[in-house]
Enzyme design. Structure first.
Site, PDB file in Angstrom:
ATOM      1  N   HIS A 121      -7.338  -5.583   0.068  1.00  9.77           N
ATOM      2  CA  HIS A 121      -6.213  -4.723   0.357  1.00  9.77           C
ATOM      3  C   HIS A 121      -5.728  -5.129   1.603  1.00  9.77           C
ATOM      4  O   HIS A 121      -6.069  -4.574   2.738  1.00  9.77           O
ATOM      5  CB  HIS A 121      -6.885  -3.155   0.546  1.00  9.77           C
ATOM      6  CG  HIS A 121      -5.710  -2.324   0.346  1.00  9.77           C
ATOM      7  ND1 HIS A 121      -5.128  -1.915  -0.807  1.00  9.77           N
ATOM      8  CD2 HIS A 121      -5.050  -1.326   1.321  1.00  9.77           C
ATOM      9  CE1 HIS A 121      -4.145  -0.986  -0.797  1.00  9.77           C
ATOM     10  NE2 HIS A 121      -4.271  -0.655   0.721  1.00  9.77           N
ATOM     11  N   ASP A 149      -9.601  -6.150  -4.155  1.00 10.77           N
ATOM     12  CA  ASP A 149      -8.999  -5.101  -3.173  1.00 10.77           C
ATOM     13  C   ASP A 149      -9.972  -4.089  -3.427  1.00 10.77           C
ATOM     14  O   ASP A 149     -10.386  -3.617  -4.513  1.00 10.77           O
ATOM     15  CB  ASP A 149      -7.661  -4.681  -3.762  1.00 10.77           C
ATOM     16  CG  ASP A 149      -7.116  -3.620  -3.039  1.00 10.77           C
ATOM     17  OD1 ASP A 149      -7.826  -2.724  -2.643  1.00 10.77           O
ATOM     18  OD2 ASP A 149      -5.845  -3.695  -2.920  1.00 10.77           O
ATOM     19  N   SER A 177       0.925  -1.228  -0.083  1.00 11.19           N
ATOM     20  CA  SER A 177      -0.028   0.046  -0.154  1.00 11.19           C
ATOM     21  C   SER A 177       0.919   1.140   0.045  1.00 11.19           C
ATOM     22  O   SER A 177       1.622   1.368  -0.930  1.00 11.19           O
ATOM     23  CB  SER A 177      -0.899   0.074   1.086  1.00 11.19           C
ATOM     24  OG  SER A 177      -1.939   1.061   0.964  1.00 11.19           O
TER      25      SER A 177
END
Length: 279
Positions: free
Chosen positions: A261, A233, A100
């Protein structure tokens, strides 16, 4: 180990594995301390012959903290912190794995400090430079999570803090990819180690990203790059991972079915590590 990165700022870092083994540097996402890199996954990397370094970002874990809502740094500092951690452990170059926000930092390292990067693995992230085509936004459900954060928990109550952290991660996971027991165990360690939980859950989301130059993903050509993305995600839909891989010449793409995610779920670890250590 506390690493001095200048101006009285300390970054808490940990090294696992043999000193002579090739180094994997793990860079976590927004608000994540090193604890979110699952111990068992780190142990698997060590068992596969890697030396693993993981560390607490500013405002997470045992690293220096600022008042909640007032981070005294920018996103550029998070990039230079990663370089300082490598310096502290005398690592000339590492396989940099970023998740991320950490994936964005990893891309910056590959573009600006290429000599320090042996390879890149970019997990659940999106390109910091232009890619072809328009990419989808976060899902409506994810947008609703950000729009209605609700009242802050009582961070001074360890049980309430653990519950808040676990439930805060749940919406990001794939529909069948949330491991309650693992998340509970990690959250307990995060609560025990973090200097200021309010700051750790706030400041990365309000910090100034700082100045950035024009970034071209094509400039990462020649580096071994693996892009890992979940098909479910909700923050960066899978098209982000596909576009990122397509924009980097020679990059490989690993799509993990059902992953959101999040850190790749435990049932995918063999595939993930095989791809990470592969050609």
């Amino acid at each position: 180990m506390l690493v001095e990165v200048g101006e009285g700022v300390e970054i808490d870092a940990e090294v696992l594995g043999e000193a002579e083994a090739p180094t994997v540097l793990l860079i976590a996402g927004s608000g994540w301390s090193r604890d979110w890199w699952d111990d068992d996954l780190c142990a698997l990397l060590v068992a596969r012959g890697q030396r693993v370094i993981r560390y607490d970002h500013r405002d997470t874990g045992a690293s220096t903290s600022w008042p909640a809502g007032a981070p005294g740094y920018t996103g550029r500092d998070l990039v230079t912190d990663a370089v300082a951690v490598l310096d502290a452990f005398d690592v000339d170059s590492a396989h940099v794995v970023g998740l991320s926000l950490g994936g964005g930092i990893a891309q910056e390292l590959g573009l600006e400090h290429r000599e320090r990067v042996r390879a890149l693995t970019l997990v659940a992230t999106t390109a910091i430079g232009p890619t072809a085509g328009q990419l989808p936004s976060a899902t409506p459900e994810m947008q609703a999570v950000f729009a209605d954060r609700g009242p802050a928990p009582d961070w001074s109550d360890p049980a309430a803090a653990v519950t808040a952290l676990v439930e805060g991660e749940r919406p990001f996971a794939g529909p069948d990819a949330f491991d309650d027991a693992r998340m509970q165990s990690i959250a307990e360690r995060v609560v025990a180690r973090t200097r200021d939980l309010a700051a750790s859950t706030t400041n990365h989301f309000v910090m100034d990203l700082g100045p950035t130059g024009p970034a071209s993903m094509a400039d990462l050509a020649g580096l071994p790059v693996l892009v890992v993305h979940g098909t479910d995600d909700p923050l960066f839909p899978v098209e982000h991972g596909r576009a990122l891989a397509a924009a980097i010449p020679g990059a490989r793409l690993l799509e993990l079915e059902g992953m959101g995610h999040q850190l790749p779920p435990e049932p995918t670890w063999d595939r993930f590590v095989d791809a990470l250590l592969g050609p």
